[in-house]
Design a protein around this motif. Structure first.
Motif, mmCIF file in Angstrom:
data_model
loop_
_atom_site.group_PDB
_atom_site.id
_atom_site.type_symbol
_atom_site.label_atom_id
_atom_site.label_comp_id
_atom_site.label_asym_id
_atom_site.label_seq_id
_atom_site.Cartn_x
_atom_site.Cartn_y
_atom_site.Cartn_z
ATOM 1 N N ASN A 320 0.827 -1.206 0.000
ATOM 2 C CA ASN A 320 0.000 0.000 0.000
ATOM 3 C C ASN A 320 0.862 1.257 0.000
ATOM 4 O O ASN A 320 0.538 2.248 -0.665
ATOM 5 C CB ASN A 320 -0.940 0.008 1.206
ATOM 6 N N ASN A 321 1.968 1.219 0.758
ATOM 7 C CA ASN A 321 2.883 2.365 0.789
ATOM 8 C C ASN A 321 3.507 2.598 -0.584
ATOM 9 O O ASN A 321 3.690 3.746 -1.012
ATOM 10 C CB ASN A 321 3.977 2.145 1.837
ATOM 11 N N ALA A 323 2.139 1.822 -3.406
ATOM 12 C CA ALA A 323 1.069 2.343 -4.262
ATOM 13 C C ALA A 323 0.886 3.845 -4.046
ATOM 14 O O ALA A 323 0.668 4.603 -5.002
ATOM 15 C CB ALA A 323 -0.233 1.597 -3.984
ATOM 16 N N LYS A 324 0.987 4.300 -2.784
ATOM 17 C CA LYS A 324 0.852 5.724 -2.478
ATOM 18 C C LYS A 324 1.981 6.542 -3.098
ATOM 19 O O LYS A 324 1.828 7.736 -3.361
ATOM 20 C CB LYS A 324 0.826 5.941 -0.960
ATOM 21 N N GLN A 325 3.142 5.895 -3.310
ATOM 22 C CA GLN A 325 4.289 6.565 -3.922
ATOM 23 C C GLN A 325 4.253 6.487 -5.443
ATOM 24 O O GLN A 325 5.185 6.888 -6.127
ATOM 25 C CB GLN A 325 5.587 5.935 -3.403
ATOM 26 N N GLY A 326 3.155 5.943 -5.962
ATOM 27 C CA GLY A 326 3.011 5.863 -7.402
ATOM 28 C C GLY A 326 3.608 4.629 -8.036
ATOM 29 O O GLY A 326 3.665 4.509 -9.260
ATOM 30 N N VAL A 327 4.052 3.685 -7.207
ATOM 31 C CA VAL A 327 4.639 2.447 -7.723
ATOM 32 C C VAL A 327 3.543 1.396 -7.828
ATOM 33 O O VAL A 327 2.728 1.245 -6.911
ATOM 34 C CB VAL A 327 5.764 1.939 -6.793
ATOM 35 N N ASN A 328 3.531 0.673 -8.916
ATOM 36 C CA ASN A 328 2.569 -0.410 -9.088
ATOM 37 C C ASN A 328 3.087 -1.653 -8.382
ATOM 38 O O ASN A 328 4.047 -2.267 -8.842
ATOM 39 C CB ASN A 328 2.350 -0.707 -10.575
#
Length: 443
Positions: A320-321, A323-328
């Motif tokens: 989830n972290n 994902a929040k940084q824009g990483v898939n």
């Protein structure tokens, strides 16, 4: 009901639960007969479908439904009868539903370890003693100045600490490469935000100057596709600027949100904020010492199922972290192994804390819960609305209660261990060095 318990491991138990088959069959028939008046079926008047027809059509589903109920209820009664505390989900081997046979099944699960009492021997807590000094306040003011640096255009050549805005285009063997070109790129010389060799070519440049040069990317460069390769750059200097620290005056204070009182009011705000940070940092350091001490003094075997469950939670949080940084996260393969030790630590502490709560009969202090909500609400524009929002939701309130009970546990431990005062500076408390590796949790 007959129950046999077999220890198949340090914490693993295997239960065999047997109930009279007649009880099961009676319940199935009772359930089927209760359905007859409600069944509608072609060729029969409503409520007049023969029992045998109902049994043939619905018997299998009803037997499974009753079986699930028997397992659920008898397992609950069995663990209560045998004083067992399951950890994690049980593995149930479903009963063979043969007519005339006993209703018997087996369940395998881990139990929570028995911790008779929490040991505190040998735990020593170093209590930081520090205060916010004028020097500390000046240090924060200096950082605030640096955060609000103003850049003045210069007509002289660029020098160390200047800010240079450039447009550049890079190529390797005559071909552009990804990330090799930027428009209006701002770099502070000497900050190390770009490659040292690249920055060295910018020392002495003037506004409007165009230059070309070559650099070689380091062998251990982050982008392996560029590591060790020689690149050519064409650079145009857009501007050369020099840093100017703003004066610490009333205008500076107002820019930081201080409407009245000027610099003195700014200093007081800084001191209040620093004092709050210091108090929190002291609590955090004491809390970590207590947790480390409890783990060392109370080694215990841990249920594998709980550790796996906690590891999965930590892994999901990491995804989830990302994902929040824009990483898939789907494009990154995350391994569970880095999270296992942290999961073991959390499970062990949860068991120790639960034992303290039970043995010491600690309940969440309602006054402290209200106080904690009030403290959290103080940073919001409408504190009363925030407080209502917390108290209106059981899940949100339970998070506050858990935090308060943890504080009560910490306070109880502090009342029973040796505390050593440790004189420290503000910086030493709030910016600690990287701590050594945590003690491994046994089990």
């Amino acid at each position: 009901m007959q129950v046999t318990v077999e220890a198949t491991g340090e914490l693993e138990r295997r239960l065999t639960i047997t109930l009279p088959g007649s009880d099961f069959e009676s319940k199935v028939q009772e359930r089927l007969r209760s359905m007859v008046p409600r069944i509608k079926m072609d060729g029969f008047r409503p409520g007049k479908v023969p029992y045998k027809v109902v049994e043939r059509r619905y018997g299998s589903a009803v037997r499974q439904e009753v079986s699930d109920e028997f397992v659920r209820d008898s397992f609950r009664d069995a663990i209560k009868q045998e004083s067992l505390r399951p950890a994690g989900m049980p593995q149930i081997e479903p009963p063979q539903l043969e007519a005339g046979e006993s209703f018997a099944y087996t369940v395998t699960f881990e139990v929570l370890p028995e911790i008779e009492s929490v040991k505190l021997e040998g735990i020593k807590i170093k209590q930081p003693r520090a205060e916010v000094t004028d020097k500390d306040i000046e240090g924060v003011l200096k950082k605030l100045q640096e955060q609000h640096i103003e850049w003045e255009p210069m007509e002289r050549p660029a020098q160390e600490a200047d800010g240079v805005t450039i447009t550049y285009h890079g190529s390797i063997e005559g071909k552009p490469f990804p990330g090799g070109s930027k428009e209006n790129f701002f770099v502070i010389l000497g900050k190390g935000t770009t490659l040292k060799e690249f920055e060295e070519h910018l020392i002495g440049v003037n506004k409007g100057q165009e230059l070309t040069f070559e650099i070689t990317f380091p062998e251990h460069y982050g982008n392996q596709e560029l590591a060790g390769k020689k690149a050519s750059f064409a650079v145009k200097v857009i501007s050369v600027t020099a840093p100017r620290l703003p004066e610490i005056n009333e205008d500076f204070a107002e820019k930081l949100g201080i409407k009245e009182g000027g610099v003195e009011a700014l200093r007081q705000e800084i001191k209040i904020s620093m004092t709050r940070n210091l108090e929190q940092a002291v609590r955090d350091r004491v809390r970590e010492q207590i947790m480390d001490g409890l783990l060392v003094a109370n080694p215990t075997n841990l249920p594998i199922s709980l550790v796996k469950e906690e590891t999965s939670i930590l892994l999901e949080q990491a995804k989830n972290n990302l994902a929040k940084q824009g990483v898939n996260p789907q494009e990154i393969s995350l391994d569970e192994s880095p999270f296992v030790e942290q999961a073991r630590r959390r499970v062990a502490l949860r068991l120790i804390f639960s034992t303290i709560l039970e043995k010491q009969e600690i309940k969440a202090d309602q006054d402290k819960i209200k106080q904690r909500v009030t403290e959290l609400a103080a940073s919001y524009e409408d504190p009363e609305e925030f407080s209502r929002w917390i108290f209106s939701d059981r899940e949100r309130l339970s998070e506050i209660e858990s935090a308060v009970m943890e504080t009560q546990i910490i306070d109880w431990v502090l009342d029973h261990v040796e505390i050593l005062d440790e004189s420290m500076s503000f910086e030493e408390v709030v910016n600690p060095q990287i701590s050594p590796a945590k003690e491994k949790v046994q089990g």
